[in-house]
Scaffold this motif. Structure first.
Motif, PDB file in Angstrom:
ATOM      1  N   ASN A 323       0.846  -1.189   0.000  1.00 38.14           N
ATOM      2  CA  ASN A 323       0.000   0.000   0.000  1.00 38.14           C
ATOM      3  C   ASN A 323       0.885   1.244   0.000  1.00 38.14           C
ATOM      4  OD1 ASN A 323      -0.048   1.391   2.862  1.00 38.14           O
ATOM      5  ND2 ASN A 323      -0.003  -0.823   3.250  1.00 38.14           N
ATOM      6  N   PRO A 324       0.491   2.282  -0.705  1.00 42.93           N
ATOM      7  CA  PRO A 324       1.399   3.400  -0.947  1.00 42.93           C
ATOM      8  C   PRO A 324       1.879   4.124   0.304  1.00 42.93           C
ATOM      9  CG  PRO A 324      -0.815   3.877  -1.767  1.00 42.93           C
ATOM     10  CD  PRO A 324      -0.770   2.424  -1.448  1.00 42.93           C
ATOM     11  N   LEU A 325       1.044   4.208   1.339  1.00 45.48           N
ATOM     12  CA  LEU A 325       1.484   4.901   2.551  1.00 45.48           C
ATOM     13  C   LEU A 325       2.604   4.142   3.246  1.00 45.48           C
ATOM     14  CD1 LEU A 325      -1.693   6.383   4.279  1.00 45.48           C
ATOM     15  CD2 LEU A 325       0.096   7.568   3.004  1.00 45.48           C
ATOM     16  N   SER A 326       2.406   2.839   3.432  1.00 44.41           N
ATOM     17  CA  SER A 326       3.439   2.039   4.100  1.00 44.41           C
ATOM     18  C   SER A 326       4.732   2.021   3.297  1.00 44.41           C
ATOM     19  CB  SER A 326       2.950   0.610   4.328  1.00 44.41           C
ATOM     20  OG  SER A 326       1.959   0.563   5.321  1.00 44.41           O
ATOM     21  N   VAL A 327       4.608   1.781   2.006  1.00 45.59           N
ATOM     22  CA  VAL A 327       5.805   1.669   1.175  1.00 45.59           C
ATOM     23  C   VAL A 327       6.597   2.977   1.177  1.00 45.59           C
ATOM     24  CG1 VAL A 327       6.595   1.440  -1.218  1.00 45.59           C
ATOM     25  CG2 VAL A 327       4.980  -0.209  -0.269  1.00 45.59           C
ATOM     26  N   TYR A 328       5.895   4.096   1.033  1.00 47.39           N
ATOM     27  CA  TYR A 328       6.583   5.387   1.037  1.00 47.39           C
ATOM     28  C   TYR A 328       7.208   5.659   2.401  1.00 47.39           C
ATOM     29  CZ  TYR A 328       7.510  10.365   0.640  1.00 47.39           C
ATOM     30  OH  TYR A 328       8.130  11.594   0.646  1.00 47.39           O
ATOM     31  N   ALA A 329       6.463   5.382   3.483  1.00 40.89           N
ATOM     32  CA  ALA A 329       6.982   5.615   4.830  1.00 40.89           C
ATOM     33  C   ALA A 329       8.228   4.779   5.089  1.00 40.89           C
ATOM     34  CB  ALA A 329       5.906   5.301   5.871  1.00 40.89           C
ATOM     35  N   VAL A 330       8.195   3.519   4.690  1.00 44.52           N
ATOM     36  CA  VAL A 330       9.355   2.649   4.908  1.00 44.52           C
ATOM     37  C   VAL A 330      10.537   3.118   4.070  1.00 44.52           C
ATOM     38  CG1 VAL A 330      10.235   0.298   4.670  1.00 44.52           C
ATOM     39  CG2 VAL A 330       7.958   0.683   5.634  1.00 44.52           C
ATOM     40  N   TYR A 331      10.271   3.568   2.856  1.00 50.37           N
ATOM     41  CA  TYR A 331      11.368   4.077   2.020  1.00 50.37           C
ATOM     42  C   TYR A 331      12.045   5.275   2.696  1.00 50.37           C
ATOM     43  CZ  TYR A 331      14.057   5.799  -1.905  1.00 50.37           C
ATOM     44  OH  TYR A 331      15.093   6.219  -2.697  1.00 50.37           O
ATOM     45  N   VAL A 332      11.253   6.189   3.213  1.00 48.29           N
ATOM     46  CA  VAL A 332      11.824   7.345   3.922  1.00 48.29           C
ATOM     47  C   VAL A 332      12.608   6.877   5.142  1.00 48.29           C
ATOM     48  CG1 VAL A 332      11.272   9.419   5.278  1.00 48.29           C
ATOM     49  CG2 VAL A 332      10.046   8.946   3.135  1.00 48.29           C
ATOM     50  N   ALA A 333      12.028   5.938   5.893  1.00 51.81           N
ATOM     51  CA  ALA A 333      12.676   5.461   7.116  1.00 51.81           C
ATOM     52  C   ALA A 333      14.023   4.790   6.829  1.00 51.81           C
ATOM     53  CB  ALA A 333      11.757   4.502   7.858  1.00 51.81           C
ATOM     54  N   VAL A 334      14.046   3.887   5.860  1.00 50.30           N
ATOM     55  CA  VAL A 334      15.275   3.118   5.639  1.00 50.30           C
ATOM     56  C   VAL A 334      16.350   3.921   4.918  1.00 50.30           C
ATOM     57  CG1 VAL A 334      14.110   0.880   5.700  1.00 50.30           C
ATOM     58  CG2 VAL A 334      14.416   2.041   3.501  1.00 50.30           C
ATOM     59  N   THR A 335      15.955   4.948   4.182  1.00 50.05           N
ATOM     60  CA  THR A 335      16.960   5.739   3.455  1.00 50.05           C
ATOM     61  C   THR A 335      17.435   6.961   4.228  1.00 50.05           C
ATOM     62  OG1 THR A 335      15.227   6.962   2.274  1.00 50.05           O
ATOM     63  CG2 THR A 335      16.153   5.005   1.180  1.00 50.05           C
ATOM     64  N   GLU A 336      16.597   7.467   5.144  1.00 52.16           N
ATOM     65  CA  GLU A 336      16.956   8.715   5.820  1.00 52.16           C
ATOM     66  C   GLU A 336      17.070   8.613   7.332  1.00 52.16           C
ATOM     67  OE1 GLU A 336      14.810  12.181   4.509  1.00 52.16           O
ATOM     68  OE2 GLU A 336      14.196  11.195   2.645  1.00 52.16           O
ATOM     69  N   LEU A 337      16.429   7.629   7.948  1.00 57.87           N
ATOM     70  CA  LEU A 337      16.373   7.588   9.415  1.00 57.87           C
ATOM     71  C   LEU A 337      17.081   6.382  10.023  1.00 57.87           C
ATOM     72  CD1 LEU A 337      12.656   8.737   9.777  1.00 57.87           C
ATOM     73  CD2 LEU A 337      14.701  10.103  10.236  1.00 57.87           C
ATOM     74  N   LEU A 338      16.867   5.205   9.461  1.00 60.03           N
ATOM     75  CA  LEU A 338      17.505   3.999  10.005  1.00 60.03           C
ATOM     76  C   LEU A 338      18.894   3.831   9.391  1.00 60.03           C
ATOM     77  CD1 LEU A 338      14.471   1.534  10.060  1.00 60.03           C
ATOM     78  CD2 LEU A 338      15.372   2.934  11.929  1.00 60.03           C
ATOM     79  N   THR A 339      19.692   4.868   9.542  1.00 55.54           N
ATOM     80  CA  THR A 339      21.046   4.870   8.997  1.00 55.54           C
ATOM     81  C   THR A 339      21.993   4.146   9.940  1.00 55.54           C
ATOM     82  OG1 THR A 339      21.560   6.958  10.090  1.00 55.54           O
ATOM     83  CG2 THR A 339      20.614   7.080   7.859  1.00 55.54           C
ATOM     84  N   GLU A 340      23.167   3.813   9.439  1.00 52.65           N
ATOM     85  CA  GLU A 340      24.152   3.141  10.286  1.00 52.65           C
ATOM     86  C   GLU A 340      24.516   3.986  11.499  1.00 52.65           C
ATOM     87  OE1 GLU A 340      27.138   0.502   8.058  1.00 52.65           O
ATOM     88  OE2 GLU A 340      26.560   1.974   6.531  1.00 52.65           O
ATOM     89  N   SER A 341      24.675   5.289  11.297  1.00 54.78           N
ATOM     90  CA  SER A 341      25.055   6.155  12.424  1.00 54.78           C
ATOM     91  C   SER A 341      23.921   6.277  13.436  1.00 54.78           C
ATOM     92  CB  SER A 341      25.472   7.538  11.918  1.00 54.78           C
ATOM     93  OG  SER A 341      24.420   8.158  11.215  1.00 54.78           O
ATOM     94  N   ASN A 342      22.692   6.383  12.962  1.00 47.18           N
ATOM     95  CA  ASN A 342      21.555   6.475  13.887  1.00 47.18           C
ATOM     96  C   ASN A 342      21.373   5.183  14.678  1.00 47.18           C
ATOM     97  OD1 ASN A 342      20.889   9.107  13.375  1.00 47.18           O
ATOM     98  ND2 ASN A 342      19.171   8.646  12.015  1.00 47.18           N
ATOM     99  N   LEU A 343      21.542   4.041  14.015  1.00 48.91           N
ATOM    100  CA  LEU A 343      21.439   2.765  14.737  1.00 48.91           C
ATOM    101  C   LEU A 343      22.570   2.622  15.750  1.00 48.91           C
ATOM    102  CD1 LEU A 343      20.282   0.389  11.872  1.00 48.91           C
ATOM    103  CD2 LEU A 343      18.943   1.119  13.852  1.00 48.91           C
TER     104      LEU A 343
END
Length: 463
Positions: A323-343
């Motif tokens: 579904n477009p909301l989940s897919v877009y949200a996960v894309y933002v999360a994995v590319t911008e937030l769940l970074t190696e430095s943040n983890l």
């Protein structure tokens, strides 16, 4: 004993006094849904908290009480509650619709990113960890032509019948520790038919010798070995590195699949548990650890395996998949937030919390110890090491755990999901100040419970 009961009752009364609206709403809910909750893991005595909003590392209940939250929706929210960067971008998408029943450009972008990140050829999206592990074992059975699955006692892979075996067995029925019986969840209510339970072979976690012997007997019937690389439905019990390496070797030797259930661990390391253990599974299932508050899961495998999915082949469908909301949200999360430095930041805070708890336990001389890995951890109220489900059930003082949890909650900290088998989660929005405040609260609560003999608490099946 009366003093202990008095302490427990004092805490229970303080809890009720602090959360009357939660109690009222829960009482009304309980008339309309079993136990007043829509997931058995939310059951808590005298009643669960009813929440109203959350932001960052904080969550508010309907009575207006604020808590430092280490539940983080059972490990779903590595980005924290209402992460402003994520919400700002998702809000922009709401005007475009919530679900289409079609794929979008973001389906491709997320697919390309995740297959490259984890090193697999192909991927399929679903919404829950349950759906992901179900597809994973379907693929293994289709690819091997075999029926049986080997899983580990105490591991949970979603509440679907093919794997609801040996999850939280009553030890009266569980058999020998080296050769556990395939006890279906819900026993003896015939929730899982006996013929399904027989297709699941149960092995003890972290016991190399026992697993090798079980595979000698059943290996040529096994379609897949499935595991949580870090067992997180009995606290936190990491697989020993040499044990995980052995499972890879056995799967190759017996021509069966190795499946990593990374529904939680995908949010612990940048490339998941495979990165930590240096072992590549044939199939991985990822989920809420990447979903960041949105319904999302996925299965990744080789092209040869994934192309078994299709009409009149391996079934897989779902209106809400991709579904477009989940897919877009996960894309933002994995590319911008769940970074190696943040983890890495979450790991550091988790280590600080664990060290603080250990120091307090030593100072108070409490019969307890801490297990921590990456951004997860738990306090076991036992001086003995916990390596298996049977250790978890028999060696932990659950009455003390209950008093500890109540004490922390009434003092404004939810130290983990309010369920016996869970663990804390540190998000990228937790702070050093949160850790300090939590340890100050823990100091107070541990001082109050120190030396008390607690009334035993019965551990019941939680699914």
């Amino acid at each position: 004993m009366s003093e202990v009961r008095a302490l427990t009752e004092v805490y229970r009364e303080l809890y009720k006094k602090k959360t009357p609206k939660s109690g009222e709403i829960w009482s009304n809910l309980a008339k309309l849904t079993p136990y007043g909750v829509h997931s058995n893991w939310r059951i808590f005595d005298p009643y669960p908290l009813i929440m109203s909003r959350a932001k960052g590392s904080r969550i508010w209940d309907v009575d207006g009480n604020v808590y430092i939250d280490y539940n983080m929706s059972f490990g779903s929210l590595i980005v924290g509650h209402a992460n402003p960067k994520l919400l700002e971008k998702v809000k922009e998408k709401l005007d475009e619709g919530t679900i289409y029943g079609h794929e979008t450009e973001w389906s491709y972008k997320l697919t390309e990113f995740l297959t490259r990140k984890y090193g697999y050829d192909m991927i399929r999206f679903s919404n829950t960890g349950l759906e992901a592990t179900l597809l994973a074992i379907r693929l293994a059975r289709a690819a091997t032509g075999r029926t049986k699955i080997l899983k580990f006692e105490g591991h949970y892979h979603g509440s679907h019948e093919p794997l609801m075996v040996g999850v939280k067995p009553d030890l009266k029925h569980a058999g020998h520790p080296k050769r556990p019986r395939s006890v279906p969840a819900g026993y003896p209510y015939n929730v899982v038919p006996e013929e399904i339970a027989k297709t699941v072979i149960i092995a003890p976690w972290n016991d190399a010798e026992a697993v090798e012997e079980i595979m000698k007997t059943h290996g040529n019937e096994i379609a897949a070995i499935i595991l949580e690389p870090v067992a997180m439905n009995m606290g936190v019990i990491p697989g020993k590195k040499d044990f995980i390496v052995l499972l890879r070797k056995l799967a190759s030797e017996y021509n069966c699949f190795l499946i990593f259930d990374e529904v939680k661990t995908a949010g612990m390391w940048y490339k998941g548990a495979q990165e930590y253990y240096g072992v590549k599974a044939d199939i991985i299932a990822v989920g809420k650890g990447l979903g960041c508050g949105f319904p999302f899961s996925a299965v990744l495998a080789s092209k040869e395996v994934m192309e078994l999915v299709g009409p009149r082949k391996v079934p897989h469908g779902g209106t809400f998949n991709a579904n477009p909301l989940s897919v877009y949200a996960v894309y933002v999360a994995v590319t911008e937030l769940l970074t190696e430095s943040n983890l890495a930041y979450t790991h550091k805070l988790s280590e600080e919390l664990a060290k603080g708890y250990r120091d307090l336990i030593e100072d108070k001389k409490l019969p307890a110890h801490v297990v921590q890995i990456a951004n997860k951890g738990t306090i076991y109220f036992s001086p003995e090491e916990i390596n298996t489900w049977r250790d978890f059930v028999t060696k932990v003082n659950w009455g003390l755990w209950y008093v500890w949890t109540l004490g922390m909650v009434i003092n404004g900290v939810i130290p983990q999901p309010m369920a016996i088998d869970e663990q804390w989660t540190i998000s990228i929005m937790h702070t050093k100040e949160d850790i300090q405040k939590t340890l100050e609260t823990a100091d107070k609560v541990m001082s109050e419970i120190k030396g008390k003999v607690v009334t035993p608490l019965v551990v019941e099946e939680a699914i």
